[in-house]
Structures are given as C-alpha cells and as structure tokens.
Design a protein around this motif. Structure first.
Motif, PDB file in Angstrom:
ATOM      1  N   LEU A  55       0.821  -1.209   0.000  1.00  0.00           N
ATOM      2  CA  LEU A  55       0.000   0.000   0.000  1.00  0.00           C
ATOM      3  C   LEU A  55       0.860   1.267   0.000  1.00  0.00           C
ATOM      4  O   LEU A  55       0.671   2.176  -0.806  1.00  0.00           O
ATOM      5  N   LYS A  56       1.849   1.297   0.910  1.00  0.00           N
ATOM      6  CA  LYS A  56       2.722   2.473   1.010  1.00  0.00           C
ATOM      7  C   LYS A  56       3.605   2.604  -0.234  1.00  0.00           C
ATOM      8  O   LYS A  56       3.906   3.697  -0.682  1.00  0.00           O
ATOM      9  N   ARG A  57       3.998   1.451  -0.777  1.00  0.00           N
ATOM     10  CA  ARG A  57       4.835   1.460  -1.977  1.00  0.00           C
ATOM     11  C   ARG A  57       4.052   2.086  -3.149  1.00  0.00           C
ATOM     12  O   ARG A  57       4.582   2.852  -3.931  1.00  0.00           O
ATOM     13  N   ASP A  58       2.762   1.740  -3.219  1.00  0.00           N
ATOM     14  CA  ASP A  58       1.890   2.309  -4.248  1.00  0.00           C
ATOM     15  C   ASP A  58       1.790   3.824  -4.133  1.00  0.00           C
ATOM     16  O   ASP A  58       1.811   4.536  -5.140  1.00  0.00           O
ATOM     17  N   LEU A  59       1.674   4.295  -2.880  1.00  0.00           N
ATOM     18  CA  LEU A  59       1.594   5.745  -2.640  1.00  0.00           C
ATOM     19  C   LEU A  59       2.844   6.436  -3.158  1.00  0.00           C
ATOM     20  O   LEU A  59       2.784   7.470  -3.808  1.00  0.00           O
ATOM     21  N   ILE A  60       4.004   5.842  -2.861  1.00  0.00           N
ATOM     22  CA  ILE A  60       5.282   6.413  -3.300  1.00  0.00           C
ATOM     23  C   ILE A  60       5.355   6.393  -4.825  1.00  0.00           C
ATOM     24  O   ILE A  60       5.770   7.362  -5.451  1.00  0.00           O
ATOM     25  N   LYS A  61       4.924   5.282  -5.428  1.00  0.00           N
ATOM     26  CA  LYS A  61       4.979   5.187  -6.893  1.00  0.00           C
ATOM     27  C   LYS A  61       4.085   6.236  -7.540  1.00  0.00           C
ATOM     28  O   LYS A  61       4.437   6.797  -8.579  1.00  0.00           O
ATOM     29  N   ARG A  62       2.934   6.498  -6.897  1.00  0.00           N
ATOM     30  CA  ARG A  62       2.043   7.540  -7.435  1.00  0.00           C
ATOM     31  C   ARG A  62       2.705   8.913  -7.341  1.00  0.00           C
ATOM     32  O   ARG A  62       2.610   9.734  -8.244  1.00  0.00           O
ATOM     33  N   LYS A  63       3.383   9.137  -6.204  1.00  0.00           N
ATOM     34  CA  LYS A  63       4.103  10.396  -5.997  1.00  0.00           C
ATOM     35  C   LYS A  63       5.187  10.555  -7.081  1.00  0.00           C
ATOM     36  O   LYS A  63       5.367  11.642  -7.639  1.00  0.00           O
ATOM     37  N   ILE A  64       5.883   9.458  -7.392  1.00  0.00           N
ATOM     38  CA  ILE A  64       6.930   9.494  -8.413  1.00  0.00           C
ATOM     39  C   ILE A  64       6.320   9.763  -9.790  1.00  0.00           C
ATOM     40  O   ILE A  64       6.834  10.584 -10.555  1.00  0.00           O
ATOM     41  N   ASN A  65       5.206   9.104 -10.098  1.00  0.00           N
ATOM     42  CA  ASN A  65       4.543   9.318 -11.393  1.00  0.00           C
ATOM     43  C   ASN A  65       4.145  10.776 -11.583  1.00  0.00           C
ATOM     44  O   ASN A  65       4.241  11.317 -12.684  1.00  0.00           O
ATOM     45  N   LYS A  66       3.699  11.390 -10.481  1.00  0.00           N
ATOM     46  CA  LYS A  66       3.341  12.806 -10.527  1.00  0.00           C
ATOM     47  C   LYS A  66       4.585  13.644 -10.857  1.00  0.00           C
ATOM     48  O   LYS A  66       4.543  14.540 -11.689  1.00  0.00           O
ATOM     49  N   LYS A  67       5.707  13.306 -10.205  1.00  0.00           N
ATOM     50  CA  LYS A  67       6.960  14.029 -10.450  1.00  0.00           C
ATOM     51  C   LYS A  67       7.430  13.834 -11.895  1.00  0.00           C
ATOM     52  O   LYS A  67       7.945  14.761 -12.518  1.00  0.00           O
ATOM     53  N   ILE A  68       7.239  12.614 -12.425  1.00  0.00           N
ATOM     54  CA  ILE A  68       7.633  12.341 -13.822  1.00  0.00           C
ATOM     55  C   ILE A  68       6.837  13.240 -14.761  1.00  0.00           C
ATOM     56  O   ILE A  68       7.390  13.877 -15.652  1.00  0.00           O
ATOM     57  N   LYS A  69       5.525  13.327 -14.498  1.00  0.00           N
ATOM     58  CA  LYS A  69       4.658  14.161 -15.336  1.00  0.00           C
ATOM     59  C   LYS A  69       5.059  15.629 -15.285  1.00  0.00           C
ATOM     60  O   LYS A  69       4.962  16.350 -16.286  1.00  0.00           O
ATOM     61  N   LEU A  70       5.501  16.070 -14.104  1.00  0.00           N
ATOM     62  CA  LEU A  70       5.909  17.479 -13.940  1.00  0.00           C
ATOM     63  C   LEU A  70       7.338  17.709 -14.427  1.00  0.00           C
ATOM     64  O   LEU A  70       7.866  18.816 -14.348  1.00  0.00           O
ATOM     65  N   GLY A  71       7.977  16.627 -14.906  1.00  0.00           N
ATOM     66  CA  GLY A  71       9.365  16.748 -15.385  1.00  0.00           C
ATOM     67  C   GLY A  71      10.360  16.931 -14.254  1.00  0.00           C
ATOM     68  O   GLY A  71      11.445  17.473 -14.428  1.00  0.00           O
ATOM     69  N   GLU A  72       9.987  16.445 -13.057  1.00  0.00           N
ATOM     70  CA  GLU A  72      10.873  16.593 -11.882  1.00  0.00           C
ATOM     71  C   GLU A  72      11.624  15.307 -11.568  1.00  0.00           C
ATOM     72  O   GLU A  72      12.093  15.121 -10.459  1.00  0.00           O
ATOM     73  N   TRP A  73      11.692  14.422 -12.521  1.00  0.00           N
ATOM     74  CA  TRP A  73      12.340  13.122 -12.243  1.00  0.00           C
ATOM     75  C   TRP A  73      13.456  12.853 -13.240  1.00  0.00           C
ATOM     76  O   TRP A  73      13.648  11.764 -13.704  1.00  0.00           O
ATOM     77  N   GLU A  74      14.158  13.892 -13.652  1.00  0.00           N
ATOM     78  CA  GLU A  74      15.246  13.692 -14.620  1.00  0.00           C
ATOM     79  C   GLU A  74      16.586  14.072 -14.064  1.00  0.00           C
ATOM     80  O   GLU A  74      16.703  14.972 -13.294  1.00  0.00           O
TER      81      GLU A  74
END
Ligand SMILES: [Zn+2]
Length: 170
Positions: free
Chosen positions: A151-170
C-alpha cells in the motif's frame, strides 16, 4: 567530473551487479568520480548501479568529507553479521525528495575489498550501518521502497509518477 545519477525506473537499479574481478587505475578513477558525484549530491553513500555501472561496488562517507576514516570504498562486500534493530528515516539519491522510515539492523560487520585490492573487515553502526545495508541492496539489484508495505509502496509510486509528469524526475 560528476557522473549522472540514475533515478528509480531505470532498469539498471533492479539488476544484480557483477562481482569486480579487476581493480586497476581506471576503476580508481571511476571511484574518485563516484565520491565527487556523491559529495556534490550531498549524499552519504553511492552505489555503482546508481551511476549506471552494474557492479558490486559502492562508496560511502557518513562524515561528508570531514573524517578520512569514514571515507570507504566497498568492493564485492559480504555482510558477515548484523545485530539489533532500529527504525530511522532514510532517503536515496535515486529517489530525490522521497523519505520514509525503514527498520534495519543497528550494527553490521562487513567483509569487502578496498581500492588497492586488499581484503578488509569493518563494523559499522548507526548511520554508517544503515548506509552499508542500503548500498548493499543497490548492488544486489534492490531498492529501499521494497521495505514498504504494498500500500505504502503504491503511494510512493504515485508520488513518483506525478513528479515524472511534472518533469521533476530527470
Ligand atoms: Zn539509494
């Protein structure tokens, strides 16, 4: 020269690193670059897969350059013994901005090879033990979010996906 730190999602982070069989000047130069990269990123540990080299090697310095004794090159390590358990907040240079509590052993004994090809054994506790265990996971192809519940891992993955969309994961 600083190396590029890869972020979670890059397959190199989920692949077991190869044992190092040849310690030469080229590797020593790479290790220097790893230290430079780690200090620039304000980390206390950096594993070779995090800079896209799939090998069993990591560097660490929990003193952030203040104490030479804390500056370690750890090649082909084996965890010999662990003692105790402690929960503390942890981060990772491949997961920028993501921190959570992880339970790990409090003391760890490690056998490894240094940059001169010499075998050595050391005991680490506190932050150094946490760092050793975190980096050892990296070279074995694991990442720290595997310690979380699904469950917590999913939350983190969602947070990361949001960052990817905002271009904050490069
Ligand atoms: Zn990490």
């Amino acid at each position: 020269m600083t190396l590029k730190i890869v972020k979670y999602g890059d397959p190199v982070l989920q692949k077991e690193g190869e044992e190092i069989t040849n310690i030469d000047g080229e590797l020593a130069k790479f290790v220097d670059e790893m230290f430079g990269t780690m200090y620039t990123a304000k980390g206390v540990g950096l594993a070779a897969p995090q800079v896209a080299l799939s090998k069993k090697l990591f560097v660490m310095d929990v003193s952030s350059g203040k104490d030479k004794q804390d500056k370690l090159v750890v090649i082909n390590p084996q965890i010999v013994e662990t003692k105790g358990k402690i929960v503390s907040e942890e981060g990772c240079l491949s997961f920028p901005g993501i921190y959570f509590e992880v339970e790990r052993p409090e003391i760890v004994t490690v056998q490894a090879i240094d940059i001169n090809g010499k075998e050595y054994t050391f005991e680490a506790s506190g932050l150094a033990a946490r760092c050793v265990l975190h980096e050892k996971e990296h070279i074995d192809g694991h990442v720290f979010i595997e310690h979380l519940s699904p469950l917590k891992r999913d939350l983190i993955k969602r947070k990361i996906n949001k960052k990817i969309k905002l271009g904050e994961w490069e």
